[in-house]
Design a protein around this motif. Sequence first.
Motif, PDB file in Angstrom:
ATOM      1  N   ALA A 159       0.838  -1.204   0.000  1.00  0.00           N
ATOM      2  CA  ALA A 159       0.000   0.000   0.000  1.00  0.00           C
ATOM      3  C   ALA A 159       0.872   1.252   0.000  1.00  0.00           C
ATOM      4  CB  ALA A 159      -0.930  -0.004   1.213  1.00  0.00           C
ATOM      5  N   PHE A 160       1.970   1.211   0.763  1.00  0.00           N
ATOM      6  CA  PHE A 160       2.891   2.354   0.759  1.00  0.00           C
ATOM      7  C   PHE A 160       3.460   2.589  -0.634  1.00  0.00           C
ATOM      8  CE2 PHE A 160       7.485   3.266   0.697  1.00  0.00           C
ATOM      9  CZ  PHE A 160       7.456   4.601   1.051  1.00  0.00           C
ATOM     10  N   LEU A 161       3.880   1.504  -1.298  1.00  0.00           N
ATOM     11  CA  LEU A 161       4.461   1.639  -2.630  1.00  0.00           C
ATOM     12  C   LEU A 161       3.448   2.215  -3.610  1.00  0.00           C
ATOM     13  CD1 LEU A 161       6.891   1.127  -4.456  1.00  0.00           C
ATOM     14  CD2 LEU A 161       6.036  -1.183  -4.845  1.00  0.00           C
ATOM     15  N   GLU A 162       2.212   1.759  -3.508  1.00  0.00           N
ATOM     16  CA  GLU A 162       1.175   2.252  -4.414  1.00  0.00           C
ATOM     17  C   GLU A 162       0.899   3.738  -4.180  1.00  0.00           C
ATOM     18  OE1 GLU A 162      -3.565   1.400  -5.392  1.00  0.00           O
ATOM     19  OE2 GLU A 162      -2.386  -0.008  -4.182  1.00  0.00           O
ATOM     20  N   MET A 163       0.745   4.122  -2.907  1.00  0.00           N
ATOM     21  CA  MET A 163       0.468   5.530  -2.606  1.00  0.00           C
ATOM     22  C   MET A 163       1.669   6.414  -2.928  1.00  0.00           C
ATOM     23  SD  MET A 163      -1.768   5.416   0.930  1.00  0.00           S
ATOM     24  CE  MET A 163      -0.513   4.538   1.861  1.00  0.00           C
TER      25      MET A 163
END
Length: 330
Positions: A76-80
Amino acid sequence: MGILDAKALRDDIVARLLTDEVDLETSAYLDRILELAEMEEAEHQFLNDPFDRSVALVLQLFQDKDLDPWAVDLSAFLEMFSTRIEDTEDIDLPTCGRLIRMAWQVLRGQAETLIERQNHEDEVDEPWIYDGGWESDFDDNDYNFSVGIITGTHKERLPDMFSGRIQREEGRPVTLGELLMGLKAASRISEEQNLRLKIAEKRRASLEMARERFSGSLHVEDLEGDIRRTWEAMRMRANPEDQTCTLSAISEELADRSMESGTIREEANAEAQVAAMVATLFLVNRGYASIEQKDAIDGSVILTDLHPDESDFEELSLRLHPPPEIEEAV
């Protein structure tokens, strides 16, 4: 109004980074989050944007050894993070570097716990297999005697059964009481072994899930290769007039190369942005290029090739950083 709005933080970002997928108000980490949010020396206090502050808060929280790093959803961090870089024209390079470093620390913690689980799995004993021997060999007389005891026809023999010795060829004489105690102990050992097998199976399933999740976000570390590819991308995209190139152009060039090897666009963009950012810092530090950022924090990051006449990376590297000479023994 959110719980963290008063502290210039975003509840939705914090909740999305937690893998338990529960409301932040009912999260088991709420007390620690609020405590860390109040600390003046915490890393997120040095950031301005609510998104950056929220991400830094969660990543710093799970650097604590007594918290499970797998509670952080790095995907999720990578996507955001990728979305933010794509939507932002001007990148705050120092802040991005800080967040990447903190995410790497959490990723390292996840890898260490994965290795620890593997070691625990290897320590599980082999399944115990019961090998029947003399205990399972009965004849008709034994059967009839057992039926007589159960039905009560041989009850007069019961008082002498527990005191008398039973002689067998395999070992010393034992009483029936000792045999019953041995059978009870064997049953207990069997139950314990079955429990260990169930625990091992659960660990194995958990490990497989962790491997699948971990393998999708693993970046193959090849720093020197990234530096060389970034240098080549800089020269490919450089303006021939002043030998300058933007960091975003370098990232696009690296992403295009990754896609040629079969990587999908989304993963190629995310990996190229991180690789370009880190490798650029090394290029500047080693004297291959210079860097500047226009219009302060929100400006474009510009690289300038300091050696435009050089076409071979290896030769340039040897010239900039010659190997130390070894003195001959006298």
